[in-house]
Write a protein that holds these residues in place. Structure first.
Motif, PDB file in Angstrom:
ATOM      1  N   ASN A  14      77.897 -38.962 -41.709  1.00  0.00           N
ATOM      2  CA  ASN A  14      77.606 -38.041 -42.816  1.00  0.00           C
ATOM      3  C   ASN A  14      76.126 -38.026 -43.188  1.00  0.00           C
ATOM      4  OD1 ASN A  14      77.814 -40.723 -43.701  1.00  0.00           O
ATOM      5  ND2 ASN A  14      78.212 -40.088 -45.797  1.00  0.00           N
ATOM      6  N   PHE A  15      75.285 -38.685 -42.390  1.00  0.00           N
ATOM      7  CA  PHE A  15      73.852 -38.801 -42.688  1.00  0.00           C
ATOM      8  C   PHE A  15      73.044 -38.195 -41.553  1.00  0.00           C
ATOM      9  CE2 PHE A  15      69.905 -41.358 -42.189  1.00  0.00           C
ATOM     10  CZ  PHE A  15      69.271 -40.995 -43.366  1.00  0.00           C
ATOM     11  N   ARG A  16      72.183 -37.214 -41.900  1.00  0.00           N
ATOM     12  CA  ARG A  16      71.306 -36.608 -40.910  1.00  0.00           C
ATOM     13  C   ARG A  16      69.882 -36.641 -41.436  1.00  0.00           C
ATOM     14  NH1 ARG A  16      75.035 -31.352 -39.475  1.00  0.00           N
ATOM     15  NH2 ARG A  16      74.400 -30.785 -41.599  1.00  0.00           N
ATOM     16  N   LEU A  17      68.947 -36.932 -40.530  1.00  0.00           N
ATOM     17  CA  LEU A  17      67.550 -37.121 -40.914  1.00  0.00           C
ATOM     18  C   LEU A  17      66.648 -36.521 -39.851  1.00  0.00           C
ATOM     19  CD1 LEU A  17      65.238 -38.500 -42.579  1.00  0.00           C
ATOM     20  CD2 LEU A  17      65.707 -40.583 -41.260  1.00  0.00           C
ATOM     21  N   GLU A  18      65.598 -35.825 -40.275  1.00  0.00           N
ATOM     22  CA  GLU A  18      64.649 -35.219 -39.334  1.00  0.00           C
ATOM     23  C   GLU A  18      63.255 -35.216 -39.939  1.00  0.00           C
ATOM     24  OE1 GLU A  18      63.991 -34.510 -35.984  1.00  0.00           O
ATOM     25  OE2 GLU A  18      65.857 -33.353 -36.061  1.00  0.00           O
ATOM     26  N   ALA A  19      62.257 -35.460 -39.106  1.00  0.00           N
ATOM     27  CA  ALA A  19      60.865 -35.303 -39.527  1.00  0.00           C
ATOM     28  C   ALA A  19      60.441 -33.859 -39.290  1.00  0.00           C
ATOM     29  CB  ALA A  19      59.962 -36.262 -38.755  1.00  0.00           C
ATOM     30  N   LEU A  20      59.974 -33.186 -40.330  1.00  0.00           N
ATOM     31  CA  LEU A  20      59.423 -31.844 -40.214  1.00  0.00           C
ATOM     32  C   LEU A  20      57.927 -32.025 -39.929  1.00  0.00           C
ATOM     33  CD1 LEU A  20      60.636 -28.952 -40.608  1.00  0.00           C
ATOM     34  CD2 LEU A  20      59.515 -28.950 -42.828  1.00  0.00           C
ATOM     35  N   ASP A  21      57.590 -32.063 -38.651  1.00  0.00           N
ATOM     36  CA  ASP A  21      56.248 -32.469 -38.218  1.00  0.00           C
ATOM     37  C   ASP A  21      55.283 -31.292 -38.319  1.00  0.00           C
ATOM     38  OD1 ASP A  21      54.063 -33.651 -37.129  1.00  0.00           O
ATOM     39  OD2 ASP A  21      55.016 -34.289 -35.268  1.00  0.00           O
ATOM     40  N   VAL A  22      54.627 -31.176 -39.467  1.00  0.00           N
ATOM     41  CA  VAL A  22      53.720 -30.047 -39.705  1.00  0.00           C
ATOM     42  C   VAL A  22      52.255 -30.470 -39.727  1.00  0.00           C
ATOM     43  CG1 VAL A  22      55.495 -28.836 -41.012  1.00  0.00           C
ATOM     44  CG2 VAL A  22      53.838 -30.273 -42.232  1.00  0.00           C
ATOM     45  N   THR A  23      51.966 -31.743 -39.484  1.00  0.00           N
ATOM     46  CA  THR A  23      50.597 -32.236 -39.631  1.00  0.00           C
ATOM     47  C   THR A  23      49.637 -31.549 -38.675  1.00  0.00           C
ATOM     48  OG1 THR A  23      51.480 -34.399 -40.306  1.00  0.00           O
ATOM     49  CG2 THR A  23      49.156 -34.302 -39.674  1.00  0.00           C
ATOM     50  N   LYS A  24      49.995 -31.491 -37.398  1.00  0.00           N
ATOM     51  CA  LYS A  24      49.071 -30.943 -36.405  1.00  0.00           C
ATOM     52  C   LYS A  24      48.893 -29.438 -36.544  1.00  0.00           C
ATOM     53  CE  LYS A  24      51.215 -33.439 -33.139  1.00  0.00           C
ATOM     54  NZ  LYS A  24      51.602 -33.953 -31.794  1.00  0.00           N
ATOM     55  N   LEU A  25      49.963 -28.724 -36.799  1.00  0.00           N
ATOM     56  CA  LEU A  25      49.831 -27.271 -36.932  1.00  0.00           C
ATOM     57  C   LEU A  25      49.076 -26.899 -38.218  1.00  0.00           C
ATOM     58  CD1 LEU A  25      52.103 -25.835 -39.082  1.00  0.00           C
ATOM     59  CD2 LEU A  25      53.649 -26.736 -37.362  1.00  0.00           C
ATOM     60  N   SER A  26      49.218 -27.727 -39.257  1.00  0.00           N
ATOM     61  CA  SER A  26      48.485 -27.470 -40.502  1.00  0.00           C
ATOM     62  C   SER A  26      47.008 -27.827 -40.363  1.00  0.00           C
ATOM     63  CB  SER A  26      49.107 -28.268 -41.649  1.00  0.00           C
ATOM     64  OG  SER A  26      50.464 -27.925 -41.839  1.00  0.00           O
ATOM     65  N   LEU A  27      46.710 -28.811 -39.545  1.00  0.00           N
ATOM     66  CA  LEU A  27      45.319 -29.195 -39.305  1.00  0.00           C
ATOM     67  C   LEU A  27      44.504 -28.025 -38.772  1.00  0.00           C
ATOM     68  CD1 LEU A  27      43.233 -31.609 -39.058  1.00  0.00           C
ATOM     69  CD2 LEU A  27      43.994 -31.786 -36.673  1.00  0.00           C
ATOM     70  N   LEU A  28      45.152 -27.131 -38.026  1.00  0.00           N
ATOM     71  CA  LEU A  28      44.450 -26.013 -37.391  1.00  0.00           C
ATOM     72  C   LEU A  28      44.240 -24.828 -38.331  1.00  0.00           C
ATOM     73  CD1 LEU A  28      46.284 -26.011 -33.924  1.00  0.00           C
ATOM     74  CD2 LEU A  28      44.165 -27.164 -34.561  1.00  0.00           C
ATOM     75  N   ARG A  29      44.589 -24.966 -39.625  1.00  0.00           N
ATOM     76  CA  ARG A  29      44.468 -23.848 -40.558  1.00  0.00           C
ATOM     77  C   ARG A  29      43.491 -24.140 -41.708  1.00  0.00           C
ATOM     78  NH1 ARG A  29      47.876 -19.616 -40.571  1.00  0.00           N
ATOM     79  NH2 ARG A  29      46.135 -18.769 -41.800  1.00  0.00           N
ATOM     80  N   PRO A  30      42.215 -24.333 -41.417  1.00  0.00           N
ATOM     81  CA  PRO A  30      41.242 -24.565 -42.502  1.00  0.00           C
ATOM     82  C   PRO A  30      41.052 -23.347 -43.388  1.00  0.00           C
ATOM     83  CG  PRO A  30      40.086 -24.145 -40.449  1.00  0.00           C
ATOM     84  CD  PRO A  30      41.562 -24.245 -40.100  1.00  0.00           C
ATOM     85  N   ASP A  31      41.526 -22.189 -42.913  1.00  0.00           N
ATOM     86  CA  ASP A  31      41.368 -20.937 -43.657  1.00  0.00           C
ATOM     87  C   ASP A  31      42.455 -20.720 -44.696  1.00  0.00           C
ATOM     88  OD1 ASP A  31      43.172 -20.773 -41.437  1.00  0.00           O
ATOM     89  OD2 ASP A  31      43.260 -18.609 -41.722  1.00  0.00           O
ATOM     90  N   GLY A  32      43.456 -21.585 -44.743  1.00  0.00           N
ATOM     91  CA  GLY A  32      44.635 -21.332 -45.567  1.00  0.00           C
ATOM     92  C   GLY A  32      44.608 -21.903 -46.964  1.00  0.00           C
ATOM     93  N   HIS A  33      43.488 -22.522 -47.378  1.00  0.00           N
ATOM     94  CA  HIS A  33      43.405 -23.134 -48.703  1.00  0.00           C
ATOM     95  C   HIS A  33      42.810 -22.162 -49.730  1.00  0.00           C
ATOM     96  CE1 HIS A  33      44.386 -27.003 -46.921  1.00  0.00           C
ATOM     97  NE2 HIS A  33      43.437 -26.820 -46.022  1.00  0.00           N
ATOM     98  N   PRO A  34      43.103 -22.375 -51.011  1.00  0.00           N
ATOM     99  CA  PRO A  34      42.515 -21.511 -52.037  1.00  0.00           C
ATOM    100  C   PRO A  34      40.997 -21.601 -52.122  1.00  0.00           C
ATOM    101  CG  PRO A  34      44.432 -22.666 -52.904  1.00  0.00           C
ATOM    102  CD  PRO A  34      44.123 -23.281 -51.564  1.00  0.00           C
TER     103      PRO A  34
END
Length: 431
Positions: A359-379
């Motif tokens: 009844n237990f499921r676990l996953e890492a949502l690995d967004v670190t590398k794809l987010s690193l490539l978006r310096p344009d996405g911050h306010p």
């Protein structure tokens, strides 16, 4: 493996007489077949060799008979590139009322709009555009909680805006300053989605005017969210940036050490091991309180989100880029790499502990590398409305940590939906 010729046991004269007519008859059938069921592109040899920690997705096959089964393809969503997308996001800065003011870059007058027109393309599979109907159907009659720091809130608000394009959420609970504890209800599918402010996940006392450092108690989770755990079906955990602040660490009644705490008479121990311990305590508590009780729960850990400061936070040009980094232009390293590594390790260890619980499921949502490539996405300076309305000032505050909405963080929820679809296609006992 060679194919067998259908006329192998016929005489040569028989084949010569009837084979051409047979081919003429089959040709239009083949063309009709290709028109309605085009042959899918095959994977290249390199695409068939997934990296470590793959995410398994299901892809429907062409024929009607095969549509009743699924082909499993390994895919690491963290490996890929950002490609231009003319369609743009599902929502804008005014179509949903849940965006935190500091992340509403469109309403705050950000002049360039190119950052809105990029989609993440993994190397080994396709990432589908977010489908609000599908998400709410998978979550029907359930409660999803985002727990953590402002990155958890950033991801939550992105999700609410995308879902609002189908069904407007109803705010049914609000408590705490700066909307740190909120819950929304989607009547169309009887879905609740909430956010819990808990920047350490474990018990902590945040710094204040009278105390310039945080206090963390690494052996106990934050009661503000764990007290509601019995009423939550799915959890998204996200934290990290608050561990960079000065802090003193406790385990029980003992002081373990501190990070950047001059004058506190504590041993400097940094924060990487402490960060891992906080995750370990959190995941162990969820397993103990929910998995061992027999009540199903799904857990997602959104990995560390890099910042992109290129200068002083209060100077023009702190995060000035207007396009993503190209493939290979920016490498994951130093703190960003280490924080991600700690989270992935704790997820894998918790998976092993939870294997005995169906009844237990676990996953890492690995967004670190794809987010690193978006310096344009911050306010950047557009964390404030129209910061240059009266001309360019000498000093202007910049946010190069959080993400504009709409923006790159929407991709995190596209991946979240794909993980949920994969889980839906598997029985809990067949993981």
């Amino acid at each position: 493996m060679g194919s067998v010729h259908p006329f192998k046991h016929q005489s040569h004269s028989f084949a010569k007489k009837f084979l051409p007519w047979t081919l003429y008859a089959l040709l239009p059938i083949a063309l009709i077949r290709l028109y309605f069921y085009p042959i899918p592109h095959s994977l290249s040899p390199t695409d068939q060799l997934p990296p470590n920690n793959p995410i398994i997705i299901t892809t429907p096959s062409p024929s009607q008979e095969e549509e009743r089964s699924h082909v499993q393809i390994a895919c690491d969503y963290s490996t890929g590139k950002w490609v231009h997308d003319k369609n743009g996001p599902l929502y804008n800065g005014t179509s949903c009322g849940t965006i935190k003011d500091g992340q509403n870059c469109l309403s705050h007058g950000r002049p360039d709009k190119g950052y809105l027109h990029w989609r993440w393309r993994p190397k080994q599979c396709q990432l589908a555009r977010f489908e609000p109907t599908n998400f709410l159907q998978l979550l029907r009659n359930k409660h999803l909680a985002f727990i953590g720091d402002s990155m958890a809130r950033n991801q939550l608000e992105s999700l609410l805006c995308m879902l609002a394009t189908l069904s407007p959420p109803q705010l049914i609970y609000r408590d705490g300053e700066d909307n740190k504890f909120r819950k929304w209800h989607f009547p169309s599918h009887n879905v609740n989605i909430s956010v819990y402010w808990s920047p350490f996940l474990v018990k902590g006392v945040e710094k204040s005017n009278s105390q310039n450092y945080n206090k963390l108690y690494l052996d106990s989770v934050d009661e503000r969210w764990v007290s509601d755990l019995d009423h939550i079906d799915m959890v998204v955990l996200s934290m990290g940036h608050w561990f960079l602040h000065p802090a003193v660490y406790f385990y029980g009644d003992s002081v373990l050490g501190c990070h950047y705490c001059p004058g506190q008479n504590c041993t400097e121990i940094g924060f990487y091991q402490v960060f891992g311990k906080a995750f370990k305590t959190t995941l162990d508590t969820i397993i103990e309180k929910r998995a061992s009780s027999g009540i199903p729960i799904d857990v997602i850990v959104t990995t560390f989100s890099p910042s992109h400061f290129e200068g002083d936070w209060d100077k023009l040009g702190a995060c000035p880029k207007t396009e993503p980094y190209k493939e290979g232009e920016k490498k994951l390293e130093w703190m960003d790499e280490e924080m991600r590594k700690v989270e992935v390790r704790e997820v894998e260890e918790a998976k092993e502990k939870g294997e005995r619980f169906t009844n237990f499921r676990l996953e890492a949502l690995d967004v670190t590398k794809l987010s690193l490539l978006r310096p344009d996405g911050h306010p950047g300076p557009y964390m404030y409305p129209f910061p240059f309305a009266n001309g360019v000032t000498e000093r202007v505050h910049n946010d190069c940590v959080h993400w504009c909405l709409p923006g790159p963080v929407d991709t995190w929820n596209e991946i979240l939906l794909d993980v949920m679809k994969r889980w839906e296609g598997q029985s809990r006992s067949g993981r």
